[in-house]
Design a protein around this motif. Structure first.
Motif, short mmCIF file in Angstrom:
data_model
loop_
_atom_site.label_atom_id
_atom_site.label_comp_id
_atom_site.label_asym_id
_atom_site.label_seq_id
_atom_site.Cartn_x
_atom_site.Cartn_y
_atom_site.Cartn_z
N SER A 102 0.81 -1.22 0.00
CA SER A 102 0.00 0.00 0.00
C SER A 102 0.84 1.27 0.00
O SER A 102 0.32 2.36 0.15
CB SER A 102 -0.91 0.04 1.24
OG SER A 102 -1.77 -1.07 1.23
N SER A 103 2.15 1.12 -0.12
CA SER A 103 3.04 2.27 -0.06
C SER A 103 4.36 1.95 -0.75
O SER A 103 4.80 0.80 -0.75
CB SER A 103 3.33 2.64 1.40
OG SER A 103 4.31 3.64 1.48
N ASP A 137 6.38 8.66 1.13
CA ASP A 137 5.55 9.65 1.82
C ASP A 137 4.09 9.24 1.98
O ASP A 137 3.27 10.04 2.37
CB ASP A 137 5.63 11.00 1.11
CG ASP A 137 5.08 10.94 -0.31
OD1 ASP A 137 4.80 9.84 -0.80
OD2 ASP A 137 4.93 12.01 -0.91
N GLU A 138 3.76 8.02 1.67
CA GLU A 138 2.37 7.59 1.77
C GLU A 138 2.32 6.31 2.59
O GLU A 138 2.42 5.22 2.06
CB GLU A 138 1.78 7.38 0.39
CG GLU A 138 2.64 6.45 -0.43
CD GLU A 138 2.46 6.64 -1.93
OE1 GLU A 138 2.39 5.62 -2.60
OE2 GLU A 138 2.40 7.78 -2.39
N CYS A 139 2.17 6.46 3.85
CA CYS A 139 2.29 5.30 4.72
C CYS A 139 1.12 5.19 5.69
O CYS A 139 1.24 5.54 6.86
CB CYS A 139 3.59 5.34 5.50
SG CYS A 139 5.04 5.21 4.43
N ARG A 163 -5.53 8.69 4.90
CA ARG A 163 -5.86 9.86 4.08
C ARG A 163 -7.02 10.60 4.71
O ARG A 163 -8.05 10.01 5.03
CB ARG A 163 -6.23 9.42 2.67
CG ARG A 163 -5.12 8.73 1.93
CD ARG A 163 -4.09 9.76 1.42
NE ARG A 163 -2.89 9.11 0.96
CZ ARG A 163 -2.71 8.62 -0.25
NH1 ARG A 163 -3.67 8.68 -1.13
NH2 ARG A 163 -1.57 8.05 -0.58
#
Length: 89
Positions: A26-27, A31-33, A49
């Protein structure tokens, strides 16, 4: 007015629940964790999110998001992976 529960900003991250976003695909690890963590006071921290504004007008009856709260979305696989780390009530 006093709330029945209040978040404690001094609580520390104790352990991840489930698998990391990278382990679940999923990452990319930058920067998207999205993540789920147990804090040392027993509370749970969720990183996801912020879709508060998107959902505010579509909340089910009886559901509210306070002015100091945010509705966050995480991958369903992340919560499923955390199930083994969440005790039964």
């Amino acid at each position: 007015m006093t709330r029945a529960w209040e978040a404690d900003p001094s609580a520390l991250f104790e352990r991840r629940l489930g698998k990391s976003a990278k382990e679940l695909g999923s990452s990319d690890g930058r920067d998207e964790c999205p993540d789920i963590w147990r804090l040392d006071n027993g509370d749970i921290a969720v990183i996801g999110r912020d879709l508060t504004d998107n959902y505010r007008g579509h909340l089910p009856e009886g559901v509210a998001v306070g002015s100091d709260e945010r509705l966050v979305i995480i991958p369903g696989a992340m919560l499923s992976a955390a199930k083994v780390d969440i005790p039964d009530a």
